[in-house]
Scaffold this active site. Structure first.
Site, mmCIF file in Angstrom:
data_model
loop_
_atom_site.group_PDB
_atom_site.id
_atom_site.type_symbol
_atom_site.label_atom_id
_atom_site.label_comp_id
_atom_site.label_asym_id
_atom_site.label_seq_id
_atom_site.Cartn_x
_atom_site.Cartn_y
_atom_site.Cartn_z
ATOM 1 N N ARG A 179 0.479 -0.940 -0.221
ATOM 2 C CA ARG A 179 -0.061 0.355 -0.126
ATOM 3 C C ARG A 179 0.649 1.409 -0.084
ATOM 4 O O ARG A 179 0.293 2.031 -1.202
ATOM 5 C CB ARG A 179 -1.396 0.663 1.491
ATOM 6 N N LYS A 183 -2.936 6.504 1.278
ATOM 7 C CA LYS A 183 -2.479 6.588 2.620
ATOM 8 C C LYS A 183 -1.480 8.251 2.567
ATOM 9 O O LYS A 183 -0.483 8.115 3.374
ATOM 10 C CB LYS A 183 -2.179 6.012 3.295
ATOM 11 N N GLU A 191 -16.145 6.180 4.639
ATOM 12 C CA GLU A 191 -15.624 5.327 5.954
ATOM 13 C C GLU A 191 -15.046 6.479 7.275
ATOM 14 O O GLU A 191 -15.828 7.255 7.139
ATOM 15 C CB GLU A 191 -14.067 5.275 5.798
HETATM 16 N N1 PLP Z 1 -9.610 4.406 6.699
HETATM 17 C C1 PLP Z 1 -8.106 4.984 7.133
HETATM 18 C C2 PLP Z 1 -8.703 6.674 7.053
HETATM 19 C C3 PLP Z 1 -7.322 5.544 7.736
HETATM 20 O O1 PLP Z 1 -6.323 5.844 7.952
HETATM 21 C C4 PLP Z 1 -7.210 3.905 8.306
HETATM 22 C C5 PLP Z 1 -5.817 3.640 9.015
HETATM 23 O O2 PLP Z 1 -4.821 3.132 8.632
HETATM 24 C C6 PLP Z 1 -7.451 2.406 7.431
HETATM 25 C C7 PLP Z 1 -8.928 3.771 7.124
HETATM 26 C C8 PLP Z 1 -7.702 1.601 8.425
HETATM 27 O O3 PLP Z 1 -6.565 0.552 7.972
HETATM 28 P P1 PLP Z 1 -5.998 -0.602 7.955
HETATM 29 O O4 PLP Z 1 -6.780 -1.718 8.453
HETATM 30 O O5 PLP Z 1 -4.998 -1.024 7.237
HETATM 31 O O6 PLP Z 1 -4.980 -0.280 9.513
HETATM 32 C C1 COI Z 2 -4.079 2.908 11.697
HETATM 33 O O1 COI Z 2 -5.128 2.384 11.676
HETATM 34 O O2 COI Z 2 -2.756 2.578 11.656
HETATM 35 C C2 COI Z 2 -3.875 4.946 11.271
HETATM 36 O O3 COI Z 2 -3.592 5.305 10.399
HETATM 37 C C3 COI Z 2 -5.209 5.442 11.851
HETATM 38 C C4 COI Z 2 -4.844 6.662 12.580
HETATM 39 C C5 COI Z 2 -4.370 6.867 13.999
HETATM 40 C C6 COI Z 2 -4.319 7.809 11.397
#
Ligand code: PLP
Ligand code: COI
Length: 340
Positions: A82, A184, A220
């Site tokens: 990612r 991200k 989201e």
């Molecule tokens: N959506 C956003 C905007 C986020 O910052 C995060 C955190 O990482 C997620 C979703 C969840 O992603 P993940 O499950 O890969 O941590």
């Molecule tokens: C994560 O879950 O890793 C995130 O980036 C969420 C938040 C702390 C920005």
């Protein structure tokens, strides 16, 4: 070294300076070998594109202490991939998956005393980031880049853990239809600060964004993906080009289908049709699974299962996901990398 003097039972999601972090520099087309450093400050040019034009991206993943004392990393290859996609969107050079995972392993091993003990509910949160640096002033890609990974011991991101909490629908958009919502990158989070603050001032855990094109479908949360359980037992999660592809969400889709035998669907969750769902939650590395008690939309609060009790499917998903992460349940092939 001895275990850090931290009260593991009250850990939230706050910065704690740990011992060592990894840092690597890119110049003239290549990354250097990278090293661990005790300095938690970053020394960069005042002209760095990361400071002015938001040319940066980051990741988030966790290391978990298991019952037998070993340490698990959860799907770091997915975070590496990612981050490469985020780099493509912002014209930054890839860090290879090998270098990314090696940096994470080095940081976990060097800060082992900060890993919350098994059973405390905490984990060591890793924050890899990649930023444009070097002398520059025009809007263009940076001449140099910096990749670093640091770590912080954390507990629950949303207060209460598995206790349901309420969210509010935001009138703001966090991302544009063909913008950077799927990457991200820091700009998305800068855009979410004011909506998040307004939601918290109204005593909600955070806000939920609708799709920026029609404002009719749930996208989201600013820091987590959204899922819901439909009355027919289907696990549903929004499909949109402007949300982050959550690794937790894709893990839950797999768990729901292959472990809980549920039909699964990535599709539309219309904000006007919430009564089709029996349970809902926010999911992510930091959020883990946070049950959503209710969603405030305009004057109306739609309550799903309950405002005080976690629903049965959400609990099953939580138990299975955390069981895999902490090594108590068998992980699907390739999901766990043993740090030790
Ligand atoms: N959506 C956003 C905007 C986020 O910052 C995060 C955190 O990482 C997620 C979703 C969840 O992603 P993940 O499950 O890969 O941590
Ligand atoms: C994560 O879950 O890793 C995130 O980036 C969420 C938040 C702390 C920005």
């Amino acid at each position: 070294m001895s275990s850090a003097t931290i009260d593991w039972t009250t850990l939230g999601f706050s910065y704690i300076k740990t011992d060592l972090r990894y840092i690597s520099h890119w110049k003239d087309g290549a990354w250097d070998a990278g090293e661990l450093t005790g300095d938690n400050r970053v020394h960069i040019s005042e002209g760095s594109t990361a400071l002015h034009y938001g040319q940066q991206c980051f990741e988030g993943l966790k290391a978990y202490r298991c019952r037998d004392g070993s340490i698990n990393l959860f799907r770091p290859d997915q975070n590496a991939a990612r981050m490469q996609r985020s780099c493509d969107r912002l014209l930054m050079p890839h860090v290879s998956s090998e270098q990314f995972i090696d940096a994470c392993l080095q940081v976990v091993r060097a800060n082992e005393r900060f890993i919350p003990p098994y059973g405390s509910g905490g984990a060591l949160y890793l924050r890899p980031y990649l930023i444009g640096v070097g002398d520059n002033i025009g809007v263009r890609t940076a001449p140099e880049f910096l990749f670093s990974v640091f770590c912080v011991p954390v507990g629950a991101y949303f207060k209460g853990g598995l206790t349901p909490t309420n969210f509010v629908v935001s009138g703001y958009d966090r991302a544009a239809p063909n913008g950077t919502g799927a990457a991200k990158v820091g700009g998305n989070y800068a855009a979410s600060l004011l909506p998040g603050q307004e939601a918290k001032a109204q005593h909600f855990a955070d806000c939920i964004y609708l799709d920026p094109e029609t404002h009719t479908k749930i996208e989201e949360v600013g820091s987590a993906n959204f899922f819901a359980v439909r009355k027919d037992g289907t696990f549903v999660t929004p499909k949109s080009p402007s949300i982050l592809a959550s690794i937790t969400k894709y893990s839950l889709l797999h768990i729901a289908q292959h472990r809980l035998g549920m039909p699964v669907e990535e599709g539309e969750v219309y904000i006007e049709r919430l009564d089709e769902y029996t349970e809902a939650g926010a999911c992510g590395t930091a959020a883990v699974i946070t049950p959503i008690g209710g969603i405030q939309h305009g004057e109306q609060l739609h309550v799903f299962y309950s405002e005080s009790e976690v629903g049965p499917v959400t609990r099953q998903l939580y138990d299975e996901l955390c069981g895999i992460q902490y090594g108590d349940r068998e992980a699907p092939e390739g999901w766990i990398i043993k740090v030790k």
